[in-house]
Design an enzyme around this catalytic site. Structure first.
Site, short mmCIF file in Angstrom:
data_model
loop_
_atom_site.label_atom_id
_atom_site.label_comp_id
_atom_site.label_asym_id
_atom_site.label_seq_id
_atom_site.Cartn_x
_atom_site.Cartn_y
_atom_site.Cartn_z
N HIS A 152 0.91 -1.33 -0.05
CA HIS A 152 0.18 -0.09 -0.19
C HIS A 152 0.92 1.17 0.07
O HIS A 152 0.58 2.12 -0.79
CB HIS A 152 -0.79 0.12 1.09
CG HIS A 152 -1.87 1.27 1.26
ND1 HIS A 152 -2.85 1.46 0.82
CD2 HIS A 152 -1.40 2.49 1.71
CE1 HIS A 152 -3.49 2.55 1.33
NE2 HIS A 152 -2.52 3.49 1.88
N GLU A 153 1.94 1.21 0.98
CA GLU A 153 2.80 2.62 1.14
C GLU A 153 3.44 2.73 -0.35
O GLU A 153 3.55 3.71 -0.74
CB GLU A 153 3.49 2.50 2.10
CG GLU A 153 2.92 2.24 3.61
CD GLU A 153 1.91 3.31 3.69
OE1 GLU A 153 2.05 4.75 3.33
OE2 GLU A 153 0.96 3.11 4.72
N HIS A 166 1.88 4.35 -3.20
CA HIS A 166 1.76 5.88 -3.13
C HIS A 166 2.73 6.30 -4.16
O HIS A 166 2.66 7.51 -4.66
CB HIS A 166 1.75 6.34 -1.95
CG HIS A 166 0.39 6.17 -0.93
ND1 HIS A 166 -0.58 6.68 -1.53
CD2 HIS A 166 0.28 5.72 0.36
CE1 HIS A 166 -1.56 6.35 -0.54
NE2 HIS A 166 -1.03 6.02 0.45
ZN LIG Z 1 -2.08 5.52 2.22
#
Ligand SMILES: [Zn+2]
Ligand SMILES: *[C@@H]1O[C@H](CO)[C@@H](O)[C@H](O)[C@H]1NC(C)=O
Ligand SMILES: [Ca+2]
Length: 597
Positions: free
Chosen positions: A403-404, A407
């Protein structure tokens, strides 16, 4: 909004009150698409304004003024198209960056006035391989007032002001002089200054008015995760560790994961990533020669004991490198502004591998990722989670790392590597959604489409950290486009987008089946392969600060570019099933699909 600190009241006049201006000369719709309230410090919140982008897609493409010339390059083709399409003078357009993949060429330009760029007035043009324009996004402005191009406030004074208002230190990244278009229709001349605070982890770009000395705009490079925490229930997630041999992809990482072509390490440091705790010298070293990193995590001991820390640094290093390699195969290359120290002569700016700080002491029950512009490292920080005893480590839950990391991909590929183009509430919300959707993509093993749950391990809860599982069932997950009428927080908005993408994924896998080797082979034909191509292809097509509508249109155009529109109806049906049909607008659902679908 809080006004608890008197010192900061002028900021509100400059920034927040501007949002009530009525006579804005540029189109104003719902606030999600143009604004974002940001917490600068616990005492200061400001609302930033972002120009709305127009977005047009042209299917098989339209001509541009230089179409007939054999020698046109991307830069002149883009400038001449923007000039003729917007009917502006050529000296008002500056080429910023561009790259090509196998299906399209992407150019990112900025408006300039008196040779000074307007930071938020940007445009992006894409050309297909027939040299036709397939899409155009723009936030160019016709300002009502242009200030003098000569600053009356010195850079040093602007830096002091930015440091005090944004509560951090100038990080020595070269500052620039740029105009910024404000909501009232005027331009401000600004010193653009990067400010970081090591303690809080904040990392801003402050735009200080070079005539008044006021802060007039902010870019926030950090995408904060703020995970919803649910009560602990019964299920224990048992993670099955495996020993993988040579997982690196030789095409994406030609010198492997531990060398940048010059320096070779035997630690969790290499060309794409470095994982460490505390300082970058505290990496994990191989457990035995030949680059073996075999550390057995003991779940009954604290995450901070040596073996558990080594397992965490090893796992985070493996995941970030794997995502580098997968996304590279699908278009997140050096030229497309990825994260690598050595770019091997393939374009883009180097020296920006992802720094992965494991068990970072700055936080708890969370993680974050900062995406400064191409050429500056992406910064991932993984925290411990204290909802269990012993604590758990986010670096051991792959979906949190994925998820990170995502980004970084979405912030770099939207808008041409500036890190400035997912700043509105709606675009930031989709940023969260793409991150969940990419994490989900990496975990699929076959053509089944189980409901997807993120973050069970860190909170020891089978329901995970989101409000609903992502699901093809509208009963299990009722979120749809119109949910944005009541949702205002980026992770909540992200859940809507991720659920829509879950349904897009299901549609494509339903149509094309599943390719087991999609992680390393983008020429496979499964629906999962198609999905990831469209996911990455759509990012440089969509305009700066996209909305759900323009992001959807970018997927449809991406499918025309790569697959001749073969998936158009599959995509439209999936989008329409969650309210994003042809006539959706202003967060009102529509279930219409184009005629013939
Ligand atoms: Zn996030
Ligand atoms: C996880 O939750 C289960 C069920 O509530 C509990 O028995 C177990 O002790 C928890 N694990 C940790 C490490 O807290
Ligand atoms: Ca780079």
């Amino acid at each position: 909004m809080k006004f608890s600190n008197k010192f900061f009241s002028s900021i509100f006049l400059a920034v927040v009150c501007a949002s009530s201006a009525i006579a804005a000369p540029w189109p104003f719709t719902v606030k999600h698409a143009t604004h974002r309230v940001r917490e600068i410090t616990p005492d200061l919140r400001i609302e930033t304004f972002h120009l709305e982008s127009t977005f047009e897609t042209f299917g098989a493409g339209i001509d541009h003024p230089l179409s007939k010339r054999a020698d046109d390059d991307l830069e002149s083709a883009a400038v001449s198209f923007v000039q003729s399409h917007l009917k502006v003078k050529p000296d008002t357009i500056a080429f910023k960056s561009g790259f090509a993949n196998d299906v399209a060429h992407y150019a990112f330009v900025r408006q300039q006035i008196n040779d000074i760029p307007v930071a938020n007035a940007v445009a992006n043009v894409a050309f297909n391989n027939d040299n036709k324009v397939v899409s155009f996004g723009s936030s160019f402005v016709k300002p009502t007032k242009v200030p003098s191009s000569t600053p009356s406030i010195s850079l040093d004074d602007a830096i002091s002001k930015a440091e005090s208002v944004l509560n951090g230190r100038f990080n020595q990244h070269p500052s620039t002089l740029e105009f910024i278009a404000k909501e009232d229709g005027s331009l401000a001349l600004t010193h653009v200054i990067q400010i970081q605070n090591d303690e809080s982890g904040s990392w801003f770009e402050g735009f200080i008015d070079a005539h008044s000395g006021e802060l007039v705009h902010v870019t926030d490079f950090v995408t904060k995760a703020s995970y919803r925490v649910l009560p602990i229930t019964k299920e224990i997630l048992t993670e099955g560790f495996e020993v993988l041999t040579d997982p690196q992809d030789p095409l994406a990482s030609p010198d492997g994961w531990h060398s940048d072509g010059t320096t070779t390490t035997t630690t969790t440091a290499g060309n794409n990533a470095i994982s460490f705790k505390g300082s970058q010298t505290s990496t994990t070293s191989q457990s035995s020669s030949g680059l073996n990193f075999i550390f057995t995590q003991n779940p009954s001991q604290a995450p901070t004991v040596q073996a558990n820390l080594d397992a965490a640094r090893t796992n985070a290093f493996y995941i970030v490198n794997t995502i580098h390699d997968i996304s590279y195969r699908y278009g997140f290359t050096e030229a497309a502004f990825n994260f690598q120290n050595n770019n091997f002569g393939h374009g883009g700016s180097g020296n920006d591998r992802v720094t992965v700080s494991v068990q970072d002491s700055a936080g708890i029950d969370n993680a974050d990722f900062a995406t400064p512009p191409d050429g500056q490292s992406g910064r991932m920080r993984m925290f411990l989670w204290d909802l269990t005893n012993p604590q758990r480590d986010g670096a051991l839950e792959n979906d949190i790392i994925s998820h990170e990391n995502t980004h970084g991909i979405t912030n770099r590929m939207t808008g041409g590597g500036t890190g400035r183009c997912l700043q509105t509430t709606e675009a930031g919300g989709m940023g969260e959604g793409w991150s969940d959707a990419f994490a989900e993509w990496t975990e699929h093993k076959d053509a089944t489409i189980p409901d997807y749950i993120l973050g069970q391990y860190v909170i020891n809860d089978s329901a995970g950290i989101r409000s609903h599982p992502y699901s093809t069932s509208a009963t299990t997950n009722p979120l749809r486009y119109s949910s944005l009428q009541t949702l205002g927080e980026v992770h909540d908005i992200g859940e809507v987008w991720a659920n829509i993408l879950h349904n897009v994924y299901a549609g494509l896998v339903g149509a094309h089946g599943f390719s087991a080797t999609a992680h390393t082979d983008p020429t496979t034909t499964g629906g999962n392969t198609v999905f990831l191509h469209l996911f990455l292809d759509a990012l440089p097509l969509q305009p700066c600060n996209p909305t759900f509508l323009t992001a959807r249109d970018a997927w449809i155009q991406a499918d025309v570019n790569r697959f001749g529109g073969a998936n158009s109806c599959t995509l439209w049906r999936a989008f329409a099933s969650r309210g994003l049909g042809v006539n959706a607008a202003n967060h009102q659902d529509d279930a219409t699909v184009p005629a013939g679908c």
